[in-house]
Design a protein around this motif. Structure first.
Motif, PDB file in Angstrom:
ATOM      1  N   VAL A 209       0.854  -1.181   0.000  1.00  0.00           N
ATOM      2  CA  VAL A 209       0.000   0.000   0.000  1.00  0.00           C
ATOM      3  C   VAL A 209       0.893   1.234   0.000  1.00  0.00           C
ATOM      4  CG1 VAL A 209      -0.173  -0.082   2.529  1.00  0.00           C
ATOM      5  CG2 VAL A 209      -1.827   1.266   1.211  1.00  0.00           C
ATOM      6  N   THR A 210       0.508   2.226  -0.784  1.00  0.00           N
ATOM      7  CA  THR A 210       1.184   3.526  -0.813  1.00  0.00           C
ATOM      8  C   THR A 210       0.161   4.599  -0.489  1.00  0.00           C
ATOM      9  OG1 THR A 210       2.822   2.840  -2.457  1.00  0.00           O
ATOM     10  CG2 THR A 210       2.414   5.202  -2.237  1.00  0.00           C
ATOM     11  N   VAL A 211       0.446   5.425   0.505  1.00  0.00           N
ATOM     12  CA  VAL A 211      -0.410   6.563   0.865  1.00  0.00           C
ATOM     13  C   VAL A 211       0.312   7.840   0.454  1.00  0.00           C
ATOM     14  CG1 VAL A 211      -1.391   7.874   2.782  1.00  0.00           C
ATOM     15  CG2 VAL A 211      -1.613   5.385   2.734  1.00  0.00           C
ATOM     16  N   ARG A 212      -0.403   8.688  -0.278  1.00  0.00           N
ATOM     17  CA  ARG A 212       0.184   9.948  -0.764  1.00  0.00           C
ATOM     18  C   ARG A 212      -0.553  11.136  -0.160  1.00  0.00           C
ATOM     19  NH1 ARG A 212       0.395   6.584  -5.432  1.00  0.00           N
ATOM     20  NH2 ARG A 212       2.580   6.203  -6.033  1.00  0.00           N
ATOM     21  N   GLY A 213       0.218  12.167   0.180  1.00  0.00           N
ATOM     22  CA  GLY A 213      -0.350  13.378   0.762  1.00  0.00           C
ATOM     23  C   GLY A 213       0.035  14.612  -0.026  1.00  0.00           C
ATOM     24  N   PRO A 214       0.999  15.402   0.444  1.00  0.00           N
ATOM     25  CA  PRO A 214       1.385  16.625  -0.274  1.00  0.00           C
ATOM     26  C   PRO A 214       1.998  16.310  -1.640  1.00  0.00           C
ATOM     27  CG  PRO A 214       2.911  16.176   1.531  1.00  0.00           C
ATOM     28  CD  PRO A 214       1.770  15.223   1.689  1.00  0.00           C
TER      29      PRO A 214
END
Length: 471
Positions: A209-214
Motif C-alpha cells: 500500500v502507498t499513501v500519498r499526501g502533499p
C-alpha cells in the motif's frame, strides 16, 4: 486379499546400504534449478529418476516444460490411486566457504552419540525425502512382484526457484494426473521420535500500500503542523488493524474461520509444546496474538495481519527534517479455514480508504494471486490409514498444523481438486537451504519403512471396498 508388508520391510533392512548409495548418486547431480548454468544437471537428475522408476515397473518419462523437466511415472496397481509429489531440484550452495566438505560429495557421518547423518545438498530437501518413497516402492516390487496401490509419481524440477512451470503443467495434464488423493514427503517431524502428519496449511493474501499526501516532500519547519504526514497517517491506519486483544478489526475478516476440533486439540495438547520456550528462543516472553488462544493455536490455526515492512521520507545517513510526500508498507495476511484471500484484501483496502482524510490517496498492489488455507479432515480414510502405519513403525505420530504455506498443495487442490496428505521425516535442524545440509540416517531408514507400511495400509482400503461390494 490383505496386503502383507513384512517381506518388503525385510528388504529395506537387508538393502539399506544399496538405498544409501542410490541416494548418493542422485545427490551428486548438481540440480540447482535457479541457476541456468545447471540446466543440464537438472535434466540429468530427471533422466536418472525416470530410468530408475522404469526399472522397477513404472511407465516413466521425462516431460519437458518451458523450464526444467518434470518426471511423470505411472504404475497400474489395484487402488486406491495415489499421486505422489516430490522435487529433485536443490538450493544453491552459497556461501561455499561455510560448508565442511564438498556439498555435492555426499557422505555418511557418525556423531558422538552414535547416531549417523547423511550430509550434502539435497540430503533432506528433497532428494532424501522423495527417495524414501521410491525405495518403499522398490521393496514392494522386488519382494511381491507388484505394488499394493495404483500410483502416479510427479517429480518437479523448479520447486526451489518458484515453480513457474508447475501450474501450467498441472492444467495441461490434469486428466493424466488425476488420483484419489496426493501424498507429499517434504515436511517435518514433530521431534526425533515422532513423525508428523500436517493437516493444516495457512493461506495468504499479501501486497503493498502507498499513501500519498502533499505534492512533494516538505520542510518540516515550514509545513510541520498544518501539512499531513503520510508516514504518521499510514502508521495510524495500520495500527488500527488490531485491537488491544490482538483481534484483527477488518470488516468480515473472521468469516470462514473455524475453531480447532476437540480431537485435534487433544492431539496437540499431547505434544507437550512449551509456548514460553518457543518464544524465549527468539528473545520474547509474551504472546502477541489473539487473546484466548494459546501460542500453538496462534501459529497453526488462527489468521494473522502483519506489517512486513514500512518506509518513506529520508532513510539515509544523517538527518533530513522532511515531511514525505508518500509512505509505503508491505502487508501480509495468513489465512485459515474458509477465508477468501480476495475478500480479505478487499477488506484491507476498504479499511485504509475509510480512514483517509481529505487531500490523501492510497494505491494498492497485490503480490500475485492469494491462496486459500488447506485443511485435511483428521478423520479422512487416507489420513487415518497413513497414521495407523506411522504409529506401527514409530510407536506414535502427531497431527500437525503449519503456519506457512506450501504452494504445490494449493495447486493440487485448486487445479486437480484433490486433498493432500503430508508426511514428513525431516527435522528443523537439517540445515535446509543452508550450508551443511543433513538428513538423519534414522529418518531415511524409518522413512522408507514407514512408506512400506503406508502403501500396505492404503492397499487395504481397496480390499475393504471390494469386500463391501461383494457382500
Amino acid at each position: 486379499m490383505k496386503n502383507s508388508d513384512s517381506a518388503a520391510l525385510d528388504h529395506i533392512e537387508t538393502h539399506l546400504d544399496d538405498a544409501i548409495e542410490r541416494l548418493f548418486s542422485l545427490m551428486r547431480v548438481q540440480s540447482v534449478s535457479t541457476d541456468p548454468a545447471y540446466a543440464e544437471q537438472c535434466r540429468r537428475a530427471a533422466a536418472l529418476l525416470a530410468e530408475e522408476l522404469a526399472g522397477i515397473g513404472f511407465d516413466a518419462r521425462v516431460a519437458p516444460t518451458p523450464g526444467h523437466p518434470m518426471v511423470v511415472a505411472h504404475y497400474d496397481g489395484p487402488g486406491p490411486h495415489i499421486l505422489f509429489y516430490g522435487h529433485y531440484d536443490v538450493q544453491p550452495i552459497d556461501p561455499i566457504e561455510l560448508w565442511t566438505r564438498d556439498p555435492f560429495d555426499p557422505s555418511l557421518e557418525s556423531r558422538d552419540d552414535g547416531s549417523r547423518i547423511i550430509t550434502g545438498r539435497g540430503a533432506s530437501d528433497d532428494k532424501g525425502q522423495l527417495r524414501t518413497f521410491v525405495e518403499a516402492c522398490r521393496a514392494w516390487k522386488e519382494t511381491t512382484g507388484s505394488l499394493p496401490c495404483k500410483i502416479t509419481i510427479l517429480f518437479e524440477g523448479e520447486e526451489e526457484s518458484g515453480s513457474q512451470s508447475l501450474d501450467p503443467f498441472l492444467r495441461e495434464h490434469a486428466e493424466e494426473l488425476q488420483a484419489d488423493f496426493a501424498l507429499i514427503c517434504d515436511t517435518l517431524m514433530w521431534d526425533r521420535e515422532t513423525p508428523g502428519l500436517t493437516i493444516g496449511l495457512r493461506g495468504m493474501a499479501a501486497g503493498e500500500v502507498t499513501v500519498r499526501g502533499p505534492s512533494r516532500d516538505l520542510h518540516s519547519g515550514l509545513y510541520g503542523g498544518p501539512a499531513r504526514n503520510p508516514i504518521q497517517l499510514l502508521a495510524t491506519i495500520l495500527g488500527e488493524m488490531k485491537d488491544k486483544d490482538g483481534r484483527v478489526t477488518l470488516a468480515g475478516f473472521y468469516d470462514g474461520v473455524h475453531p480447532v476440533g476437540d480431537a485435534v486439540r487433544a492431539d496437540w495438547d499431547r505434544l507437550g509444546f512449551d509456548g514460553a520456550e518457543y518464544l524465549g528462543e527468539v528473545g520474547l516472553s509474551q504472546p502477541a496474538g489473539e487473546a484466548g488462544h494459546d501460542v500453538l493455536e496462534q501459529a497453526w490455526a488462527r489468521p494473522t495481519a502483519e506489517v512486513n515492512g514500512i518506509w518513506g521520507g529520508y532513510t539515509g545517513e544523517g538527518f533530513k527534517t522532511v515531511i514525505p510526500a508518500e509512505a509505503h508498507a508491505k502487508i501480509s495476511f495468513r489465512l485459515v479455514g474458509d477465508q477468501d484471500p480476495d475478500k480479505v484484501w478487499a477488506a484491507f483496502e476498504a479499511h485504509v480508504r475509510d480512514r483517509l482524510p481529505a487531500d490523501c490517496t492510497a494505491e494498492f498492489s497485490l503480490r500475485g494471486p492469494g491462496s486459500r488455507a488447506i485443511t485435511v479432515p483428521s478423520d479422512s480414510a487416507a489420513l487415518l490409514a497413513t497414521r495407523e502405519a506411522l504409529d506401527a513403525e514409530w510407536g506414535k505420530s502427531a497431527l500437525l498444523g503449519c503456519g506457512g504455506s506450501i504452494p504445490v498443495v494449493n495447486s493440487i487442490r485448486s487445479i486437480l481438486d484433490m486433498d493432500t496428505v503430508l508426511v514428513g521425516f525431516a527435522l528443523p535442524d537439517d540445515n535446509i537451504h543452508s550450508p551443511n545440509e543433513k538428513y538423519e540416517l534414522k529418518s531415511f531408514h524409518k522413512g522408507m519403512r514407514s512408506w512400506v507400511r503406508i502403501l500396505g495400509k492404503l492397499g487395504e482400503m481397496a480390499d475393504a471396498r471390494d469386500a463391501v461390494a461383494a457382500a
